[in-house]
Motif scaffolding. Sequence first.
Motif, PDB file in Angstrom:
ATOM      1  N   ALA A  94     -45.715  13.056  25.210  1.00 45.41           N
ATOM      2  CA  ALA A  94     -45.213  12.232  26.308  1.00 45.41           C
ATOM      3  C   ALA A  94     -43.697  12.315  26.351  1.00 45.41           C
ATOM      4  O   ALA A  94     -43.038  12.419  25.313  1.00 45.41           O
ATOM      5  CB  ALA A  94     -45.647  10.781  26.130  1.00 45.41           C
ATOM      6  N   THR A  95     -43.149  12.280  27.560  1.00 47.91           N
ATOM      7  CA  THR A  95     -41.691  12.357  27.691  1.00 47.91           C
ATOM      8  C   THR A  95     -41.022  11.102  27.158  1.00 47.91           C
ATOM      9  O   THR A  95     -39.895  11.153  26.685  1.00 47.91           O
ATOM     10  CB  THR A  95     -41.306  12.556  29.162  1.00 47.91           C
ATOM     11  OG1 THR A  95     -41.848  11.473  29.941  1.00 47.91           O
ATOM     12  CG2 THR A  95     -41.860  13.869  29.684  1.00 47.91           C
ATOM     13  N   HIS A  96     -41.715   9.977  27.217  1.00 46.10           N
ATOM     14  CA  HIS A  96     -41.199   8.742  26.645  1.00 46.10           C
ATOM     15  C   HIS A  96     -42.346   7.753  26.492  1.00 46.10           C
ATOM     16  O   HIS A  96     -43.460   7.994  26.957  1.00 46.10           O
ATOM     17  CB  HIS A  96     -40.064   8.149  27.491  1.00 46.10           C
ATOM     18  CG  HIS A  96     -40.417   7.928  28.924  1.00 46.10           C
ATOM     19  ND1 HIS A  96     -40.566   8.958  29.828  1.00 46.10           N
ATOM     20  CD2 HIS A  96     -40.638   6.784  29.623  1.00 46.10           C
ATOM     21  CE1 HIS A  96     -40.866   8.472  31.017  1.00 46.10           C
ATOM     22  NE2 HIS A  96     -40.923   7.165  30.924  1.00 46.10           N
ATOM     23  N   LYS A  97     -42.078   6.657  25.816  1.00 45.22           N
ATOM     24  CA  LYS A  97     -43.110   5.692  25.463  1.00 45.22           C
ATOM     25  C   LYS A  97     -43.746   5.080  26.711  1.00 45.22           C
ATOM     26  O   LYS A  97     -43.073   4.819  27.708  1.00 45.22           O
ATOM     27  CB  LYS A  97     -42.503   4.581  24.600  1.00 45.22           C
ATOM     28  CG  LYS A  97     -43.538   3.701  23.919  1.00 45.22           C
ATOM     29  CD  LYS A  97     -42.865   2.749  22.930  1.00 45.22           C
ATOM     30  CE  LYS A  97     -43.907   1.889  22.224  1.00 45.22           C
ATOM     31  NZ  LYS A  97     -43.277   0.961  21.245  1.00 45.22           N
ATOM     32  N   GLY A  98     -45.065   4.853  26.630  1.00 45.19           N
ATOM     33  CA  GLY A  98     -45.779   4.186  27.703  1.00 45.19           C
ATOM     34  C   GLY A  98     -46.262   5.096  28.812  1.00 45.19           C
ATOM     35  O   GLY A  98     -46.763   4.633  29.835  1.00 45.19           O
ATOM     36  N   MET A  99     -46.151   6.400  28.610  1.00 44.57           N
ATOM     37  CA  MET A  99     -46.548   7.355  29.645  1.00 44.57           C
ATOM     38  C   MET A  99     -48.060   7.603  29.683  1.00 44.57           C
ATOM     39  O   MET A  99     -48.581   8.168  30.622  1.00 44.57           O
ATOM     40  CB  MET A  99     -45.821   8.685  29.456  1.00 44.57           C
ATOM     41  CG  MET A  99     -44.400   8.713  29.991  1.00 44.57           C
ATOM     42  SD  MET A  99     -44.355   8.469  31.793  1.00 44.57           S
ATOM     43  CE  MET A  99     -44.180   6.718  31.943  1.00 44.57           C
ATOM     44  N   GLY A 100     -48.765   7.221  28.609  1.00 41.80           N
ATOM     45  CA  GLY A 100     -50.219   7.370  28.618  1.00 41.80           C
ATOM     46  C   GLY A 100     -50.720   8.657  28.000  1.00 41.80           C
ATOM     47  O   GLY A 100     -51.723   9.222  28.452  1.00 41.80           O
ATOM     48  N   SER A 101     -50.052   9.126  26.954  1.00 42.32           N
ATOM     49  CA  SER A 101     -50.513  10.355  26.296  1.00 42.32           C
ATOM     50  C   SER A 101     -51.889  10.148  25.659  1.00 42.32           C
ATOM     51  O   SER A 101     -52.739  11.038  25.695  1.00 42.32           O
ATOM     52  CB  SER A 101     -49.511  10.824  25.237  1.00 42.32           C
ATOM     53  OG  SER A 101     -49.484   9.949  24.130  1.00 42.32           O
ATOM     54  N   THR A 102     -52.120   8.955  25.084  1.00 44.89           N
ATOM     55  CA  THR A 102     -53.419   8.678  24.462  1.00 44.89           C
ATOM     56  C   THR A 102     -54.530   8.667  25.502  1.00 44.89           C
ATOM     57  O   THR A 102     -55.599   9.255  25.307  1.00 44.89           O
ATOM     58  CB  THR A 102     -53.391   7.333  23.705  1.00 44.89           C
ATOM     59  OG1 THR A 102     -52.410   7.403  22.666  1.00 44.89           O
ATOM     60  CG2 THR A 102     -54.742   7.013  23.098  1.00 44.89           C
ATOM     61  N   HIS A 103     -54.271   8.028  26.611  1.00 46.18           N
ATOM     62  CA  HIS A 103     -55.254   7.976  27.695  1.00 46.18           C
ATOM     63  C   HIS A 103     -55.571   9.388  28.198  1.00 46.18           C
ATOM     64  O   HIS A 103     -56.747   9.744  28.391  1.00 46.18           O
ATOM     65  CB  HIS A 103     -54.689   7.132  28.845  1.00 46.18           C
ATOM     66  CG  HIS A 103     -55.725   6.691  29.836  1.00 46.18           C
ATOM     67  ND1 HIS A 103     -56.435   5.528  29.705  1.00 46.18           N
ATOM     68  CD2 HIS A 103     -56.178   7.283  30.971  1.00 46.18           C
ATOM     69  CE1 HIS A 103     -57.277   5.401  30.722  1.00 46.18           C
ATOM     70  NE2 HIS A 103     -57.141   6.459  31.505  1.00 46.18           N
ATOM     71  N   THR A 104     -54.537  10.204  28.369  1.00 45.87           N
ATOM     72  CA  THR A 104     -54.729  11.587  28.827  1.00 45.87           C
ATOM     73  C   THR A 104     -55.490  12.405  27.797  1.00 45.87           C
ATOM     74  O   THR A 104     -56.422  13.152  28.130  1.00 45.87           O
ATOM     75  CB  THR A 104     -53.369  12.243  29.119  1.00 45.87           C
ATOM     76  OG1 THR A 104     -52.660  11.463  30.078  1.00 45.87           O
ATOM     77  CG2 THR A 104     -53.545  13.667  29.638  1.00 45.87           C
ATOM     78  N   ALA A 105     -55.108  12.260  26.518  1.00 46.05           N
ATOM     79  CA  ALA A 105     -55.786  13.005  25.442  1.00 46.05           C
ATOM     80  C   ALA A 105     -57.262  12.632  25.378  1.00 46.05           C
ATOM     81  O   ALA A 105     -58.129  13.494  25.176  1.00 46.05           O
ATOM     82  CB  ALA A 105     -55.102  12.724  24.101  1.00 46.05           C
ATOM     83  N   MET A 106     -57.562  11.352  25.561  1.00 41.00           N
ATOM     84  CA  MET A 106     -58.962  10.903  25.545  1.00 41.00           C
ATOM     85  C   MET A 106     -59.738  11.510  26.714  1.00 41.00           C
ATOM     86  O   MET A 106     -60.879  11.947  26.561  1.00 41.00           O
ATOM     87  CB  MET A 106     -59.026   9.375  25.604  1.00 41.00           C
ATOM     88  CG  MET A 106     -58.562   8.688  24.322  1.00 41.00           C
ATOM     89  SD  MET A 106     -58.458   6.879  24.488  1.00 41.00           S
ATOM     90  CE  MET A 106     -60.193   6.445  24.621  1.00 41.00           C
ATOM     91  N   MET A 107     -59.118  11.554  27.894  1.00 40.33           N
ATOM     92  CA  MET A 107     -59.803  12.130  29.058  1.00 40.33           C
ATOM     93  C   MET A 107     -60.101  13.605  28.833  1.00 40.33           C
ATOM     94  O   MET A 107     -61.195  14.081  29.139  1.00 40.33           O
ATOM     95  CB  MET A 107     -58.959  11.928  30.321  1.00 40.33           C
ATOM     96  CG  MET A 107     -58.935  10.491  30.810  1.00 40.33           C
ATOM     97  SD  MET A 107     -58.274  10.308  32.492  1.00 40.33           S
ATOM     98  CE  MET A 107     -56.543  10.673  32.221  1.00 40.33           C
ATOM     99  N   VAL A 108     -59.138  14.336  28.265  1.00 37.83           N
ATOM    100  CA  VAL A 108     -59.348  15.760  27.984  1.00 37.83           C
ATOM    101  C   VAL A 108     -60.485  15.932  26.975  1.00 37.83           C
ATOM    102  O   VAL A 108     -61.383  16.770  27.151  1.00 37.83           O
ATOM    103  CB  VAL A 108     -58.055  16.408  27.447  1.00 37.83           C
ATOM    104  CG1 VAL A 108     -58.321  17.834  26.961  1.00 37.83           C
ATOM    105  CG2 VAL A 108     -56.981  16.438  28.527  1.00 37.83           C
ATOM    106  N   ALA A 109     -60.463  15.125  25.913  1.00 34.44           N
ATOM    107  CA  ALA A 109     -61.475  15.234  24.857  1.00 34.44           C
ATOM    108  C   ALA A 109     -62.878  14.972  25.397  1.00 34.44           C
ATOM    109  O   ALA A 109     -63.821  15.724  25.130  1.00 34.44           O
ATOM    110  CB  ALA A 109     -61.142  14.266  23.720  1.00 34.44           C
TER     111      ALA A 109
END
Length: 499
Positions: free
Chosen positions: A281-296
């Motif tokens: 993520a470019t900075h905190k709160g961007m939703g990298s976890t949410h995106t990673a979960m969707m990809v998985a």
Amino acid sequence: MNTLEQRYQFISLLGQGGMGKVYLAEDTKLSRKKWAIKEIPLTGMQRKQVISEVEILTKLNHQHLPRIVDYYTDEQQQHIYVVMDYIEGTTLQEVLKQKGVMDWKDTLHYSLQICDVFIYLHHDLAEPIIYRDLKPSNIMITKQNEVKLIDFGIARSYNQEKQDDTIKLGTIGFAAPEQFLDGQSDHRTDLYTLGSLIYFAISGKRYDQHATTPLHHVAKVPQELSSIVQKLTKHDAGERYQSAAEVKHALYKLLNKHDNNKKEQSITPMNIGTVMISVIATHKGMGSTHTAMMVAHHLNKKGYKVALIEANKSNEFKYIEEDYDGKQHKEVQTSCFSMHGVTYYKCEPTIEIATVIRLQYDFIILDIGCDLNQAWMGEFRRSQLRLVVGSAATWKKQKILDFVQQYEKEETKDWVYCIPFAESDQMLEIKSELRSKRMYAVPSNPYPMKLQEKTIAVFDEVLDHLPLNQKKKRLSIWWLLVPTSLVLAGIYVMMIVRM
């Protein structure tokens, strides 16, 4: 008894043996989640010992072991009820009934996973545990072709000061000699049972013949495998392999040798065809976890075996597990858990990518977030797909530009940008500034385990260049079309002839 603790509704009897019964139950408080509940009778002097052993088992945490989440005793203190993960799959015993004989490479694939469990039980715990009852009926094979050891009925803690086992137990045909004779069972006892299991599966279910007839005399296997089994099943524990890690090394070496002879892909732990995808993520709160979960979960729905690793210090996975298992406000003592087919690995100082790769996942997703330390950035650079999650909002757009500028010496042209909730005009603007063609607007998808049609379409495009067997799928459709076109052509010709 129809319910346990006014929560677990008993559905059916899954099985029973000398150590108790196992029931399938439904959780009335947690979205009808299914659990396996083992009923163990408590008698006299055994009561304290059984409860003590169950308490030890509740602390176990391994990919190939079902979690024991709770236990209860009835009012009369006559039974203990152990609540554990319900594992969907087929026992190895049932597989062998269908196949008769197991291919030796498939057998070793399962054996390597069992070695990982034994390494954990024998060496990674403060108080080592000896399993003592490895046999086909105690090995569950999941839909993902993973092994789960499902019964710890006669497992015991290893006490170095004791000379003998308190109770002499084991399954004839698989148990080591010391399980019935004088002496204490130890980690080498489990290695003996593994050798017996390998012989049994490959030889066509012959019992206990390994002492007199080498495996390569009764089955078409390399002589080296026969030697490994003979060493595992030596009567004297001192002549066996001395650790599960040593056995695992020998099995890997054998498999690699024979794969190389056939000019096939090597299956060394670091080269088994696993595809790595990193999400930053470019900075905190961007939703990298949410995106990673969707990809998985998107990949898992396509039938792939997927692991998701928390490669940051956010502790988000802890809260995800608590929410999923209904354990809010409780400390969840697990380093990994499974949710809707995806295995989640929490961030821990001891976690190693190589260890996860050995489990032969098709895809490993790293949720790096904005914790861009040197180690995780190294993994990001090595990943086959590198996803960057940022914002196209006017007041946040500069952050993604600054982020990319930090890594201008990197191969940023290969990065793929996922921009949540972006409008088309915002996407055009930021695309022109970043000079990137690989940028995707990710629509709102509140529940990352269940992707909506628009989100599926986006991630299909994002993942299009990865080895997802798309060519194979298209080829299969093509071959379906060919005979259809031939039939239509034939009908057309017949019509002309009749005219």
